[in-house]
Enzyme design. Structure first.
Site, PDB file in Angstrom:
ATOM      1  N   GLY A  11       0.773  -1.238   0.000  1.00 24.67           N
ATOM      2  CA  GLY A  11       0.000   0.000   0.000  1.00 24.67           C
ATOM      3  C   GLY A  11       0.801   1.283   0.000  1.00 24.67           C
ATOM      4  O   GLY A  11       0.339   2.294   0.532  1.00 24.67           O
ATOM      5  N   SER A  12       1.970   1.300  -0.638  1.00 23.42           N
ATOM      6  CA  SER A  12       2.751   2.543  -0.641  1.00 23.42           C
ATOM      7  C   SER A  12       2.079   3.622  -1.489  1.00 23.42           C
ATOM      8  O   SER A  12       2.149   4.812  -1.164  1.00 23.42           O
ATOM      9  CB  SER A  12       4.186   2.291  -1.116  1.00 23.42           C
ATOM     10  N   ASN A  13       1.397   3.225  -2.568  1.00 26.97           N
ATOM     11  CA  ASN A  13       0.662   4.220  -3.352  1.00 26.97           C
ATOM     12  C   ASN A  13      -0.574   4.713  -2.603  1.00 26.97           C
ATOM     13  O   ASN A  13      -0.944   5.880  -2.716  1.00 26.97           O
ATOM     14  CB  ASN A  13       0.279   3.657  -4.721  1.00 26.97           C
ATOM     15  N   MET A  28      -4.250  -6.883  -7.149  1.00 28.28           N
ATOM     16  CA  MET A  28      -3.719  -7.902  -8.052  1.00 28.28           C
ATOM     17  C   MET A  28      -4.803  -8.746  -8.725  1.00 28.28           C
ATOM     18  O   MET A  28      -4.571  -9.905  -9.064  1.00 28.28           O
ATOM     19  CB  MET A  28      -2.745  -8.804  -7.282  1.00 28.28           C
ATOM     20  N   ASN A  67      -5.907   3.273 -12.299  1.00 28.78           N
ATOM     21  CA  ASN A  67      -4.864   2.320 -11.915  1.00 28.78           C
ATOM     22  C   ASN A  67      -3.502   2.952 -12.166  1.00 28.78           C
ATOM     23  O   ASN A  67      -3.343   3.788 -13.053  1.00 28.78           O
ATOM     24  CB  ASN A  67      -4.998   1.031 -12.734  1.00 28.78           C
ATOM     25  N   HIS A 124       0.431   1.823 -13.109  1.00 28.08           N
ATOM     26  CA  HIS A 124       1.172   0.679 -13.654  1.00 28.08           C
ATOM     27  C   HIS A 124       2.653   1.054 -13.768  1.00 28.08           C
ATOM     28  O   HIS A 124       2.974   2.140 -14.268  1.00 28.08           O
ATOM     29  CB  HIS A 124       0.620   0.301 -15.029  1.00 28.08           C
TER      30      HIS A 124
END
Length: 201
Positions: A12-14, A91, A108, A110
């Site tokens: 969960g760093s983003n 994921m 999202n 990427h």
């Protein structure tokens, strides 16, 4: 005040980057209403709880079909009045149920310059291919795998002494910059989809 729902599977760093951007006022008039994980012990859930955000684990194995699993996620999102859904290390491929309910309202991040290197292990794909420049992309989510209209991209050079791990770390730092930027643009109603192109006002 627009409400954000975040789907996660990992550390969960983003997610943390979005939490921090809201806290410091970079993203205004928005709050994260709920974080949902398909992995029970995902550290992203801990990050959410530490930020006093509702954090829920939904076990896909408890549902007979993907549709019924997504129906539960949709119920949770709608219960919180979510306007925008963010995938942050989620994921799973988003199915028709969620896509229909949140058409052009799912983003999202990427770790490659799409359309190059879609799917899993994009950083390693780029490294092994021998590209000199890679990066990250924020895009709208559609029924394909990393195929939706592109909102923002940031390039990252591949250095001579890079490894897949060092390259991934540098890409991640850029992800933490452009994901909040893309969310800010969405919240401010500055994005318009014109075919494959996303126009920024």
């Amino acid at each position: 005040m627009k409400k954000i729902g975040v789907l996660v599977s990992g550390r969960g760093s983003n997610l943390q980057a979005i939490i921090d951007a809201i806290k410091r006022g970079y993203i205004k008039d928005a709050e994260i209403a709920i974080v949902v994980s398909d992995v029970k012990d995902a550290y992203a859930l801990t990050r959410a709880r530490e930020a006093r955000i509702k954090a829920v684990h939904v076990d896909p194995g408890s549902y007979r079909t993907k549709d019924s699993y997504e129906e539960e996620i949709l119920r949770l999102l709608q219960k919180e009045g979510v306007d925008l859904v963010l995938l942050a290390g989620y994921m799973r491929i988003v199915g028709k149920r969620l896509l229909d309910a949140y058409h052009n309202k799912i983003l999202n991040i990427h770790p490659a310059l799409l359309p190059s290197f879609p799917g899993l292990h994009a950083q390693e794909q780029a490294f092994n291919y021998g590209v000199k420049v890679t990066g990250c992309t924020v895009h709208f989510v559609d029924e394909g795998i990393d195929t939706g209209p592109i909102i923002l991209q940031r390039s990252v050079p591949v250095l001579e002494d890079d490894t897949p791990e060092t390259l991934a770390d540098r890409i991640l730092k850029e992800e933490h910059k452009i994901y909040p930027e893309a969310v800010k643009l969405f919240i401010e109603d500055r994005l318009t989809i014109d075919g494959r192109r996303v126009r920024i006002r």
